[in-house]
Design a protein around this motif. Structure first.
Motif, PDB file in Angstrom:
ATOM      1  N   VAL A 235       0.857  -1.182   0.000  1.00  0.00           N
ATOM      2  CA  VAL A 235       0.000   0.000   0.000  1.00  0.00           C
ATOM      3  C   VAL A 235       0.893   1.232   0.000  1.00  0.00           C
ATOM      4  N   VAL A 236       0.999   1.903  -1.134  1.00  0.00           N
ATOM      5  CA  VAL A 236       1.873   3.056  -1.299  1.00  0.00           C
ATOM      6  C   VAL A 236       1.027   4.257  -1.692  1.00  0.00           C
ATOM      7  N   ASP A 237       1.103   5.318  -0.897  1.00  0.00           N
ATOM      8  CA  ASP A 237       0.413   6.566  -1.212  1.00  0.00           C
ATOM      9  C   ASP A 237       1.357   7.450  -2.013  1.00  0.00           C
ATOM     10  N   LYS A 238       1.085   7.571  -3.301  1.00  0.00           N
ATOM     11  CA  LYS A 238       1.979   8.313  -4.188  1.00  0.00           C
ATOM     12  C   LYS A 238       1.689   9.804  -4.226  1.00  0.00           C
ATOM     13  N   SER A 239       0.658  10.244  -3.518  1.00  0.00           N
ATOM     14  CA  SER A 239       0.272  11.654  -3.580  1.00  0.00           C
ATOM     15  C   SER A 239       1.315  12.567  -2.937  1.00  0.00           C
ATOM     16  N   THR A 240       2.031  12.053  -1.935  1.00  0.00           N
ATOM     17  CA  THR A 240       3.030  12.881  -1.246  1.00  0.00           C
ATOM     18  C   THR A 240       4.446  12.421  -1.539  1.00  0.00           C
ATOM     19  N   ARG A 241       4.648  11.617  -2.565  1.00  0.00           N
ATOM     20  CA  ARG A 241       5.978  11.066  -2.846  1.00  0.00           C
ATOM     21  C   ARG A 241       6.751  11.964  -3.799  1.00  0.00           C
ATOM     22  N   ARG A 242       8.059  11.976  -3.630  1.00  0.00           N
ATOM     23  CA  ARG A 242       8.962  12.760  -4.454  1.00  0.00           C
ATOM     24  C   ARG A 242      10.127  11.891  -4.888  1.00  0.00           C
ATOM     25  N   GLY A 243      10.991  12.479  -5.702  1.00  0.00           N
ATOM     26  CA  GLY A 243      12.164  11.754  -6.134  1.00  0.00           C
ATOM     27  C   GLY A 243      11.956  11.043  -7.460  1.00  0.00           C
ATOM     28  N   PRO A 244      12.897  10.203  -7.845  1.00  0.00           N
ATOM     29  CA  PRO A 244      12.816   9.503  -9.135  1.00  0.00           C
ATOM     30  C   PRO A 244      11.550   8.661  -9.228  1.00  0.00           C
ATOM     31  N   GLU A 245      10.943   8.663 -10.409  1.00  0.00           N
ATOM     32  CA  GLU A 245       9.721   7.893 -10.626  1.00  0.00           C
ATOM     33  C   GLU A 245      10.071   6.422 -10.825  1.00  0.00           C
ATOM     34  N   VAL A 246       9.750   5.597  -9.850  1.00  0.00           N
ATOM     35  CA  VAL A 246       9.932   4.149  -9.967  1.00  0.00           C
ATOM     36  C   VAL A 246       8.618   3.487  -9.605  1.00  0.00           C
ATOM     37  N   GLU A 247       8.435   2.274 -10.031  1.00  0.00           N
ATOM     38  CA  GLU A 247       7.138   1.612  -9.929  1.00  0.00           C
ATOM     39  C   GLU A 247       6.918   0.890  -8.607  1.00  0.00           C
ATOM     40  N   ARG A 248       7.993   0.575  -7.890  1.00  0.00           N
ATOM     41  CA  ARG A 248       7.814  -0.237  -6.695  1.00  0.00           C
ATOM     42  C   ARG A 248       8.820   0.168  -5.624  1.00  0.00           C
ATOM     43  N   ILE A 249       8.752  -0.520  -4.494  1.00  0.00           N
ATOM     44  CA  ILE A 249       9.651  -0.249  -3.380  1.00  0.00           C
ATOM     45  C   ILE A 249      10.959  -1.025  -3.582  1.00  0.00           C
ATOM     46  N   TYR A 250      12.072  -0.314  -3.415  1.00  0.00           N
ATOM     47  CA  TYR A 250      13.385  -0.957  -3.498  1.00  0.00           C
ATOM     48  C   TYR A 250      14.109  -0.979  -2.149  1.00  0.00           C
ATOM     49  N   PHE A 251      13.720  -0.088  -1.248  1.00  0.00           N
ATOM     50  CA  PHE A 251      14.416   0.011   0.034  1.00  0.00           C
ATOM     51  C   PHE A 251      13.398   0.150   1.164  1.00  0.00           C
ATOM     52  N   VAL A 252      13.643  -0.574   2.254  1.00  0.00           N
ATOM     53  CA  VAL A 252      12.862  -0.450   3.485  1.00  0.00           C
ATOM     54  C   VAL A 252      13.824  -0.025   4.591  1.00  0.00           C
ATOM     55  N   ILE A 253      13.614   1.172   5.116  1.00  0.00           N
ATOM     56  CA  ILE A 253      14.462   1.703   6.188  1.00  0.00           C
ATOM     57  C   ILE A 253      13.730   1.519   7.518  1.00  0.00           C
ATOM     58  N   LEU A 254      14.362   0.814   8.439  1.00  0.00           N
ATOM     59  CA  LEU A 254      13.784   0.589   9.763  1.00  0.00           C
ATOM     60  C   LEU A 254      14.425   1.541  10.761  1.00  0.00           C
ATOM     61  N   GLU A 255      13.642   2.481  11.263  1.00  0.00           N
ATOM     62  CA  GLU A 255      14.104   3.387  12.316  1.00  0.00           C
ATOM     63  C   GLU A 255      13.934   2.672  13.646  1.00  0.00           C
ATOM     64  N   MET A 256      15.063   2.310  14.290  1.00  0.00           N
ATOM     65  CA  MET A 256      15.024   1.470  15.483  1.00  0.00           C
ATOM     66  C   MET A 256      15.435   2.208  16.752  1.00  0.00           C
ATOM     67  N   ALA A 257      15.391   3.534  16.732  1.00  0.00           N
ATOM     68  CA  ALA A 257      15.735   4.287  17.945  1.00  0.00           C
ATOM     69  C   ALA A 257      14.813   3.945  19.113  1.00  0.00           C
ATOM     70  N   PRO A 258      13.488   3.767  18.903  1.00  0.00           N
ATOM     71  CA  PRO A 258      12.634   3.432  20.057  1.00  0.00           C
ATOM     72  C   PRO A 258      12.742   1.985  20.514  1.00  0.00           C
ATOM     73  N   VAL A 259      13.437   1.138  19.753  1.00  0.00           N
ATOM     74  CA  VAL A 259      13.522  -0.287  20.086  1.00  0.00           C
ATOM     75  C   VAL A 259      14.571  -0.468  21.176  1.00  0.00           C
ATOM     76  N   THR A 260      14.129  -0.820  22.365  1.00  0.00           N
ATOM     77  CA  THR A 260      15.047  -0.962  23.498  1.00  0.00           C
ATOM     78  C   THR A 260      15.565  -2.375  23.677  1.00  0.00           C
ATOM     79  N   TYR A 261      14.920  -3.343  23.030  1.00  0.00           N
ATOM     80  CA  TYR A 261      15.288  -4.741  23.258  1.00  0.00           C
ATOM     81  C   TYR A 261      14.837  -5.560  22.066  1.00  0.00           C
TER      82      TYR A 261
END
Length: 713
Positions: free
Chosen positions: A559-585
């Motif tokens: 489920v990708v909302d393209k209405s607020t997306r910027r950058g190069p036009e690509v058709e799918r997801i290539y990268f998943v970034i996990l922000e783990m600062a709140p993960v304590t364990y």
């Protein structure tokens, strides 16, 4: 107009513009290197599981070394103050400043306690004298071993109801066994409180929601008030902790209704409530709040002495003198009393310790909740040797003690002296106290426990807590106290487990004009980038919630909302970034699930990047081999660093040669090989630090591609 979060100094940043494109600003970039743990110092050869014992042993060693260091630093005076907390206020006592207010506060609470103690004893099914005993010895003991300087302990309505509820099923209230069991219960409660305090187990009660306590006390207050109706109505009603049998008993005996006790009880209750209201609303009449119970007793006794009404039952003969030392008996019933002892201990922790900590904060001193538990426990243990039933801190009397200006535990000693004088000299006068007057005192005390304001607040703020309040109060009213508490605690823990197993997960976007990434649902103006999804996990990751987290990650990929997306036009997801600062364990089950997730993404040409893991989480991932599996180059200090690298790789993927220039199928490099090769060519660390990175084709440059601060136009 676009919302910007940039600071006023953002426009002063120096940018260099490409000669072929004036629309794409760039500035020197430095990606902060993530410091990976040195596995040699952690014994990484054994892997995750073999090293867990060493980490746990190091934790234990640090814990015990901390205790040893604390013990070594303690002086003789520190030891004395730990064993006898009263020494803390005795050493700093200001006689001229404190003595008068402590004397007045102790006297006020004592005047309030004498009639209340007799009333609560009758509620517990005991003779009135045992209420006076319970308000005598425990007060002196607590003044020595208790750490609160304003808490007023003694008999309370809720504990009295619990005592009556459990003992009525074992023995008749007229039997000597009933009294022996009540005294034995005090000993058991005291021992449990001491054990929990010494082992520092008070934190266990934190899992019980405040909504459960509020619902439980509200339902208990209603049951207590109804149980006192027999003294108003003039006939006996069934003793029960359930509302239905009590109401049935009241209705079935209506033919025996007597007007005199009803009128007297109602008038006395109205007088007490009026005095309480005036004492709360007008500062110069504050003394009326404490004088209410005494006024009720004096008025009731005077009326009986003058008119001698035969239809009004009296307290009767009360033994004169101080309690004698005796060992609790009937230990063969101890096993039956354990659940009630645990429940009373829980009430002591939640109510008494909570009140004590609040009063300590208001009066500017620190209070150790575990030391407070020990003080309550020792008071109950010593009290059981002098014919006392379980006691704990009273909310109403503690509030009066604080409002009267009590500064130290000396006010408690004064209260104890007044109780001793009542036992020595005043018990002959108590013989003529009407039962309806004592019932009015109990009802007046429990009216404030009906916390309907809390229910209204919960309905307005949190429907889930309101549901918990409703379930607990309803179960307590209709199923009994023990079952009601168990249901409330069970539902409360179920809510905790549900929240833990279904943690909050947010998709992050970049706030315009900044390098800050926030939840796109909370900040709709935040924008995301094509080909990249940034996910923040707001909880520890362990076996109970990893499946939910994986399911949500798959949803974000699809489920990708393209209405607020910027950058190069690509058709799918290539990268998943996990922000783990709140993960304590992160536990071993979650580590294995991360490995499976990485392999699943790899099969679909998706790369995982990790942002800002804390030291313990990163160490666990290193031990498990996840860092090497994903690649150290895909671990970042900031989300912004990860976005920069991923975004340039997305641009590289977009500009990759078409199928005509592709190598033969058997020689075609994998996606990750192409990615690393392109990254090595276009995005070396030195280029990032120097800011010399130039777009491969500035004609195709997108002004929204570079995730850096834009110059204000």
């Amino acid at each position: 107009m676009e919302i910007t979060y940039a600071s006023p100094s953002a426009g002063e940043l120096t940018y260099s513009t490409s000669s072929r494109s004036s629309t794409m600003p760039t500035r020197p970039v430095k990606i902060i290197p993530l410091q990976h743990p040195d596995m040699a110092s952690y014994g990484s050869s054994g892997g995750l599981y073999s090293s867990s014992s060493s980490s746990s042993s190091s934790w234990c060693n640090s814990l015990f070394s901390g205790w040893r260091g604390k013990i070594k630093r303690m002086t003789f005076i520190d030891w004395i103050e730990m064993l006898f907390p009263c020494c803390r206020w005795i050493r700093t006592y200001r006689w001229r400043e404190y003595f008068q207010v402590d004397l007045m506060a102790g006297t006020t609470v004592g005047i309030m306690l004498v009639p209340q103690a007799m009333s609560y004893a009758k509620l517990a099914g005991l003779d009135a004298i045992y209420g006076l005993y319970s308000g005598f010895v425990p007060i002196f003991v607590y003044a020595i071993f208790g750490s609160s300087r304003q808490l007023a302990i003694g008999p309370v309505a809720l504990v009295s109801l619990l005592v009556s509820n459990v003992l009525s099923g074992i023995a008749d209230s007229t039997d000597a066994l009933y009294t022996e069991l009540a005294i034995l219960l005090a000993l058991m409660v005291g021992i449990l409180e001491c054990i929990m305090g010494l082992l520092r187990l008070g934190w266990l009660i934190r899992f019980i929601s405040h909504s459960v306590i509020s619902g439980f006390t509200t339902a208990s207050a209603i049951v207590i008030a109804l149980s006192q109706a027999k003294y108003f109505l003039g006939y006996e009603i069934d003793r029960s902790s359930k509302i239905v049998p009590i109401i049935k008993s009241v209705i079935s005996g209506v033919d025996e209704f007597s007007w005199p006790p009803f009128v007297m009880g109602s008038v006395i209750l109205a007088i007490i409530q009026t005095m309480k209201h005036l004492g709360k609303s007008r500062k110069h009449l504050r003394f009326l709040r404490a004088m209410g119970p005494l006024t009720a007793v004096v008025l009731g006794t005077t009326f009986v002495k003058i008119y001698h009404p035969s239809s009004i039952t009296l307290v009767g003969d009360i033994p004169q003198g101080l309690p004698s030392f005796s060992i609790p008996k009937s230990f063969q019933y101890a096993k039956t009393l354990i659940p009630t002892a645990l429940l009373i201990t829980g009430v002591a922790i939640l109510e008494s310790v909570g009140i004590a900590k609040a009063l300590a904060a208001k009066n500017g001193y620190e209070l150790d909740s575990n030391q407070e538990l020990v003080g309550l426990g020792v008071a109950n243990v010593f009290g059981s040797f002098f014919s006392a039933y379980p006691t704990t801190g009273s909310f109403s009397r503690s509030a009066v003690n604080h409002e009267s200006g009590a500064k130290t535990g000396l006010s408690g000693i004064v209260t104890g002296i007044i109780m001793g004088c009542a036992l020595l000299f005043l018990t002959p006068l108590f013989e003529y106290i009407p039962q309806c007057a004592l019932a009015a005192i109990v009802i007046s005390a429990v009216i404030s426990l009906v916390d309907y304001e809390e229910a209204i607040f919960l309905w307005r703020v949190d429907k889930k807590d309101f549901l918990l309040w409703t379930i607990t109060s309803t179960a307590t009213l209709f199923l009994g106290i023990e079952i009601g508490v168990l249901i409330g605690v069970g539902v409360s823990l179920a809510f905790v487990i549900h929240e833990s197993a279904n943690p909050h997960i947010a998709v992050l976007g970049r706030l315009p004009g900044t390098t800050v990434y926030r939840n796109i649902e909370q900040y709709p103006e935040a924008y995301t980038y094509n080909g990249i999804v940034i996910v923040r996990i707001d909880s520890p990751i362990y076996f109970a919630n990893i499946s939910y987290i994986k399911d949500r990650l798959r949803e974000y990929e699809v489920v990708v909302d393209k209405s607020t997306r910027r950058g190069p036009e690509v058709e799918r997801i290539y990268f998943v970034i996990l922000e783990m600062a709140p993960v304590t364990y992160i536990d071993s089950s979650a580590v294995q699930a991360l490995k499976d997730l990485h392999n699943e993404y790899k099969s679909r040409d998706i790369q995982v990047a990790i942002s800002n893991p804390n030291r313990e989480v990163l160490l666990t991932l290193s031990k498990a081999g996840v860092v090497e599996l994903i690649g150290k180059e895909w671990y970042f200090v900031r989300v912004h660093d990860a976005v920069q690298v991923c975004l340039q790789n997305v641009q590289s993927i977009k500009e990759a040669p078409k199928a005509s220039s592709d190598p033969a199928p058997e020689e075609k490099p994998s996606f990750f090989q192409r990615l690393l090769k392109q990254r090595g060519q276009d995005l070396s660390v030195s280029e990032l630090e120097s800011g010399s990175v130039k777009p491969s084709d500035s004609k195709q440059s997108d002004p929204q591609l570079e995730p850096l601060l834009f110059r204000k136009s």
